[in-house]
Scaffold this active site. Structure first.
Site, mmCIF file in Angstrom:
data_model
loop_
_atom_site.group_PDB
_atom_site.id
_atom_site.type_symbol
_atom_site.label_atom_id
_atom_site.label_comp_id
_atom_site.label_asym_id
_atom_site.label_seq_id
_atom_site.Cartn_x
_atom_site.Cartn_y
_atom_site.Cartn_z
ATOM 1 N N CYS A 185 -27.469 -26.263 -27.103
ATOM 2 C CA CYS A 185 -28.600 -26.084 -28.020
ATOM 3 C C CYS A 185 -28.459 -24.834 -28.871
ATOM 4 O O CYS A 185 -29.205 -23.860 -28.716
ATOM 5 C CB CYS A 185 -29.888 -26.013 -27.219
ATOM 6 N N TYR A 238 -7.537 -17.807 -24.391
ATOM 7 C CA TYR A 238 -8.940 -17.463 -24.574
ATOM 8 C C TYR A 238 -9.811 -18.720 -24.682
ATOM 9 O O TYR A 238 -10.798 -18.743 -25.406
ATOM 10 C CB TYR A 238 -9.127 -16.529 -25.783
ATOM 11 N N PRO A 282 2.042 -9.632 -23.960
ATOM 12 C CA PRO A 282 1.644 -10.774 -24.786
ATOM 13 C C PRO A 282 0.714 -11.725 -24.039
ATOM 14 O O PRO A 282 0.916 -12.008 -22.854
ATOM 15 C CB PRO A 282 2.986 -11.468 -25.066
ATOM 16 N N GLY A 283 -0.299 -12.176 -24.744
ATOM 17 C CA GLY A 283 -1.186 -13.190 -24.171
ATOM 18 C C GLY A 283 -1.056 -14.463 -24.987
ATOM 19 O O GLY A 283 -0.339 -15.398 -24.651
ATOM 20 N N ARG A 284 -1.706 -14.442 -26.158
ATOM 21 C CA ARG A 284 -1.776 -15.612 -27.029
ATOM 22 C C ARG A 284 -0.396 -16.162 -27.386
ATOM 23 O O ARG A 284 -0.213 -17.380 -27.463
ATOM 24 C CB ARG A 284 -2.519 -15.192 -28.298
ATOM 25 N N ARG A 325 -14.301 -19.820 -28.994
ATOM 26 C CA ARG A 325 -13.633 -19.149 -30.116
ATOM 27 C C ARG A 325 -14.217 -19.506 -31.492
ATOM 28 O O ARG A 325 -14.471 -18.609 -32.306
ATOM 29 C CB ARG A 325 -12.120 -19.395 -30.089
HETATM 30 N N1 LLP Z 1 -3.133 -5.926 -24.075
HETATM 31 C C1 LLP Z 1 -4.381 -5.456 -24.249
HETATM 32 C C2 LLP Z 1 -4.687 -4.087 -23.851
HETATM 33 C C3 LLP Z 1 -5.356 -6.280 -24.820
HETATM 34 O O1 LLP Z 1 -6.595 -5.808 -25.005
HETATM 35 C C4 LLP Z 1 -5.038 -7.601 -25.199
HETATM 36 C C5 LLP Z 1 -6.040 -8.491 -25.781
HETATM 37 C C6 LLP Z 1 -3.724 -8.063 -24.975
HETATM 38 C C7 LLP Z 1 -2.792 -7.176 -24.423
HETATM 39 C C8 LLP Z 1 -3.276 -9.452 -25.328
HETATM 40 O O2 LLP Z 1 -3.379 -9.682 -26.672
HETATM 41 P P1 LLP Z 1 -2.742 -11.015 -27.321
HETATM 42 O O3 LLP Z 1 -1.273 -10.925 -27.071
HETATM 43 O O4 LLP Z 1 -3.349 -12.171 -26.649
HETATM 44 O O5 LLP Z 1 -3.087 -10.920 -28.753
HETATM 45 N N2 LLP Z 1 -10.718 -13.429 -27.241
HETATM 46 C C9 LLP Z 1 -10.015 -13.125 -28.453
HETATM 47 C C10 LLP Z 1 -8.831 -12.236 -28.221
HETATM 48 C C11 LLP Z 1 -9.165 -10.940 -27.519
HETATM 49 C C12 LLP Z 1 -7.996 -10.077 -27.268
HETATM 50 C C13 LLP Z 1 -8.355 -8.952 -26.380
HETATM 51 N N3 LLP Z 1 -7.257 -8.127 -25.981
HETATM 52 C C14 LLP Z 1 -9.623 -14.440 -29.132
HETATM 53 O O6 LLP Z 1 -9.927 -15.492 -28.609
HETATM 54 O O7 LLP Z 1 -9.050 -14.422 -30.210
#
Ligand code: LLP
Length: 430
Positions: free
Chosen positions: A358, A388, A288-290, A326
């Site tokens: 700009c 992000y 998990p990231g977000r 974003r």
């Molecule tokens: N694992 C892999 C292999 C991934 O490619 C990603 C995100 C994650 C985990 C984490 O995903 P999350 O839990 O954060 O949904 N910049 C974009 C999001 C790009 C996500 C890329 N991969 C944004 O700001 O919405």
């Protein structure tokens, strides 16, 4: 006014977090500044840990969502592992003291240099490489052979399900560049022993997309993963040891209803846990990231000018698309609130909040109803910017990247200094 954020709220009319006034932060650190709440990062981490407490599991925070070393240290100290996608992220994990057996390496374009660093990380090497293609596996096999070290891998499966999210962050459809299909994986498993002597296949991984607002695409993907694991196991002497289910659960930016982490964990346990057909033989990994970082941070920025027009008022901020890309890249919604709480009596007016860069895409929010008294020198907070946000910030327009601040135990501290002009010029030869 109630905020969609649990860990940022108004106290005595001023925006605060953990008892710290963000006015103090703005005054002493300047703007633009990312402000994070330690508690807000830890809350979802603990929810996931509780949901999987009965299972053999590992939660690997997706470093790409927020890669500040102090944040990694905080999460690491509470048991999180890390999901890395580059040598740079590996060096951040190292600086944060994250143990090798708690790191996985994802991504479709790992270089041999990165593979070699990861294989030698703290001597024992990382927990797993999530491999996305046969040519990549050849490179890893060569690196492992040259270092005389076996590489543990998971094969990333592209289950071809529609995650129903923004096309730029959708990854699990067959038209996407990610992962391998069932046929490729089964072929690979067939030639593994003969052609990839330095590889140990331990797992299957998936990641179908980001900001998922429903469990149903995950359910579809899990069904396909189960079938694949069974097929792979029937070809292996030693059955697979883990399944990595990627990241992806969404957060509330505006009014989205997101599945609860409890329900999410229940689903995972049902498919892969102790009471699943695997009876606890599979370790469960998440990336998990977000979910962890998204609502743990805001971007505090000052109004440089109020530009009034007949058809539209603009607030021109000192943060730009280089600081938070974003909205420009995904047309994503972020709440915006004033540093000082408006009273119900304050007249409001629609304003468009833009940055100084700009480009017309340098716009954070169109036509938001905010107090008409907001003027030059006032601050606003752009909400839900912990994921992000800084990690995608750039120096476009030769703008130094903002400072980052962490609030913990009723105090705040700078965890990354604002870049200086000297930092900007470093490395240039003229
Ligand atoms: N694992 C892999 C292999 C991934 O490619 C990603 C995100 C994650 C985990 C984490 O995903 P999350 O839990 O954060 O949904 N910049 C974009 C999001 C790009 C996500 C890329 N991969 C944004 O700001 O919405």
């Amino acid at each position: 006014m109630s905020l969609p954020l649990e860990f940022f709220n108004y106290q005595n009319g001023v925006l605060t977090s953990g008892g710290v006034s963000l006015e103090n932060v703005a005054r002493s650190v300047g703007t633009p500044v990312y402000v994070y709440s330690a508690e807000a990062f830890l809350h979802p981490l603990r929810q996931l840990q509780a949901g999987l407490a009965e299972e053999n599991h590992m939660i690997c925070f997706a470093v790409k969502s927020n890669s500040n070393i102090a944040v990694l240290k905080l999460l690491g100290s509470q048991g999180a592992g890390m999901d890395l996608v580059s040598g740079g992220e590996l060096s951040r994990a190292q600086a944060a003291g994250i143990a090798a057996n708690k790191t996985v390496f994802s991504g479709i374009g790992k270089t041999k240099t990165e593979m070699s660093l990861a294989l030698q990380y703290q001597n024992q090497g990382i927990f797993s490489f999530n491999v996305e293609s046969i040519p990549e596996l050849h490179s890893l096999n060569e690196v492992a052979r040259d270092l005389n070290k076996k590489a543990r891998v998971a094969l990333r499966f592209n289950p071809d399900v529609n995650p129903r999210t923004h096309p730029y962050i959708s990854t699990g459809l067959k038209k996407n560049k990610f992962g391998m299909n069932r046929k490729e994986i089964l072929q690979l498993v067939g030639i593994l022993e003969k052609e990839f002597r330095w590889i140990e296949l331990h797992g299957i991984s998936i990641h179908i997309g980001s900001q998922l607002l429903s469990l149903s695409p995950l359910r579809d993907a899990f069904d396909r993963v189960q079938t694949l694991i069974d097929e792979v196991n029937s070809k292996l002497k030693q059955p697979l040891r883990f399944v990595d289910l990627g990241g992806g659960l969404g957060i509330t930016y505006q009014a989205e209803r997101t599945p609860s982490l409890e329900k999410y964990c229940e689903l995972i346990c049902k498919y892969f846990g102790k009471r699943s057909p695997y009876k606890g033989s599979l370790k469960i990994l998440l990336e998990p990231g977000r979910t962890i970082s998204g609502n743990a941070g805001i971007l505090l920025t000052e109004v440089l000018y109020r530009k009034e027009r007949k058809q539209k008022d603009f607030l021109i901020l000192d943060a730009g698309m280089n600081d938070l890309i974003r909205p420009a890249l995904y047309e994503s919604y972020h709440g915006v609130v004033p540093l000082f709480q408006e009273s119900a009596r304050d007249p409001k007016r629609k304003v468009t909040l833009v940055g100084p860069v700009c480009e017309s895409a340098d716009c954070f929010a169109e036509q938001r109803l905010l107090p008409s008294s907001l003027k030059k020198g006032d601050c606003v907070a752009i909400l839900s910017s912990g994921a992000y946000g800084f990690s995608m910030a750039s120096n476009y327009n030769s703008r130094p990247r903002p400072a980052e601040v962490l609030i913990q135990d009723g105090k705040f501290r700078v965890i990354r200094e604002r870049e200086s002009y000297e930092d900007l010029l470093r490395g240039e030869i003229f």
